[in-house]
Design an enzyme around this catalytic site. Structure first.
Site, mmCIF file in Angstrom:
data_model
loop_
_atom_site.group_PDB
_atom_site.id
_atom_site.type_symbol
_atom_site.label_atom_id
_atom_site.label_comp_id
_atom_site.label_asym_id
_atom_site.label_seq_id
_atom_site.Cartn_x
_atom_site.Cartn_y
_atom_site.Cartn_z
ATOM 1 C CE1 TYR A 15 -5.438 -2.746 4.013
ATOM 2 C CE2 TYR A 15 -5.030 -0.436 3.478
ATOM 3 C CZ TYR A 15 -5.079 -1.770 3.099
ATOM 4 O OH TYR A 15 -4.762 -2.118 1.809
ATOM 5 C CB SER B 201 -0.900 0.014 1.236
ATOM 6 O OG SER B 201 -1.522 1.269 1.379
#
Length: 302
Positions: free
Chosen positions: A160, A146
């Site tokens: 997250y 990410s």
């Protein structure tokens, strides 16, 4: 069509990047096993879709029950792939789960659960697949990361983002520890794709502590509404989630000595790519100072 057919296992392939990557890699001529949980339940429709696509297009594409939170499930899935195909060339660590909400309102147990899916799940898969890859003396781990780990990122997604940062660190160390076994590493770093996948839609994980969450809503509700409006606006309309799957397929098809250690697909241009250039260069320099530069991937920097 791929120059060399590879046997590829993808985790979290019932939807999103995983499903797109499975289709793309299969259409490139590879043997693809799409790992997902709930193959006889919540994802039975995804399994049927895979089977129908494979039949219509003549693809080597199939599904296998694989829950990254269950060691037994992971072991059984890898054993099934090994039995079916007698080898495994590529593992795509894609399974993940996103949650939304004020950080304080998540219980420690919820925080641990997010970490378990996004980080510990990769460890379960690695411990199942790496003995096979080490015996082969070859293989490739593709980690779907990410851009939040190094680029600009909004608040209210901390569990997250923290997990993805941990996964990135894990991938870095694994890369050095596996290179002498002939096993390569590439971290594919997607930016924000607010549409085109169910990633944000399925971010169903909400804080259990409703009272604390409500207190934050009272003070930050306008900010969160602003983020919800502005974040999609940072992504150009032509951005296509398929570009992530295409990049995974490109990396898989590259010769071993030409694969990038890290590659970004970030339409929002959050700066992660810039930071990664510096961070990977510093890591490389440190390895040189330690005299362990042989453990660096051939293309350590971008």
């Amino acid at each position: 069509m791929a120059a060399t057919e590879k046997v590829i296992l993808i985790t979290g392939a019932s939807n999103g990047f995983g499903r797109l990557a499975a289709r793309t890699l299969a259409r490139s001529g590879h043997v693809v096993v799409a790992g997902m949980r709930g193959t006889r339940g919540r994802n039975a429709a995804s399994v049927r879709e895979i089977e129908e696509l494979a039949a219509v297009e003549g693809l080597s594409l199939s599904a296998v029950e694989l829950d990254v939170q269950s060691p037994d499930s992971v072991d059984a899935a890898v054993a099934e792939v090994a039995e079916r195909r007698a080898r495994l060339d590529v593992v795509v660590h894609n399974a993940g789960h996103m949650v939304l909400g004020p950080t304080e309102a998540f219980t420690p147990e919820q925080m641990a659960a997010v970490y378990d899916v996004n980080v510990v799940g990769t460890q379960r898969v690695n411990r199942a697949v790496l003995p096979l890859l080490r015996r082969q003396g070859s293989g490739l781990l593709v980690w779907v990361g990410s851009s939040s780990t190094r680029g600009g990122h909004p608040p209210f997604l901390a569990p997250y983002f923290a997990a993805k940062a941990a996964m990135d660190a894990l991938a870095e160390s694994y890369a050095a520890e596996l290179i002498r076994f002939g096993i390569g590493t590439t971290i594919v770093v997607p930016g924000a794709f607010p549409s085109g996948t169910n990633h944000f839609v399925n971010a169903a994980g909400r804080p259990d502590d409703d009272v604390t969450a409500a207190d934050y809503d009272a003070r930050y509700g306008d900010i969160r509404a602003l983020i919800d409006r502005r974040l999609p606006a940072l992504v150009p309309p032509e951005a296509d989630v398929q570009s992530v799957a295409d990049e995974i397929a490109r990396v898989v098809d590259l010769p071993d000595d030409r694969r990038p250690f890290r590659t970004h697909v970030d339409p929002s241009r959050d700066g992660s790519e810039v930071v990664s250039v510096v961070a990977d260069r510093i890591r490389a320099e440190f390895y040189h100072r330690l005299g362990i530069e042989e453990l660096l991937s051939p293309n350590a920097a971008l």
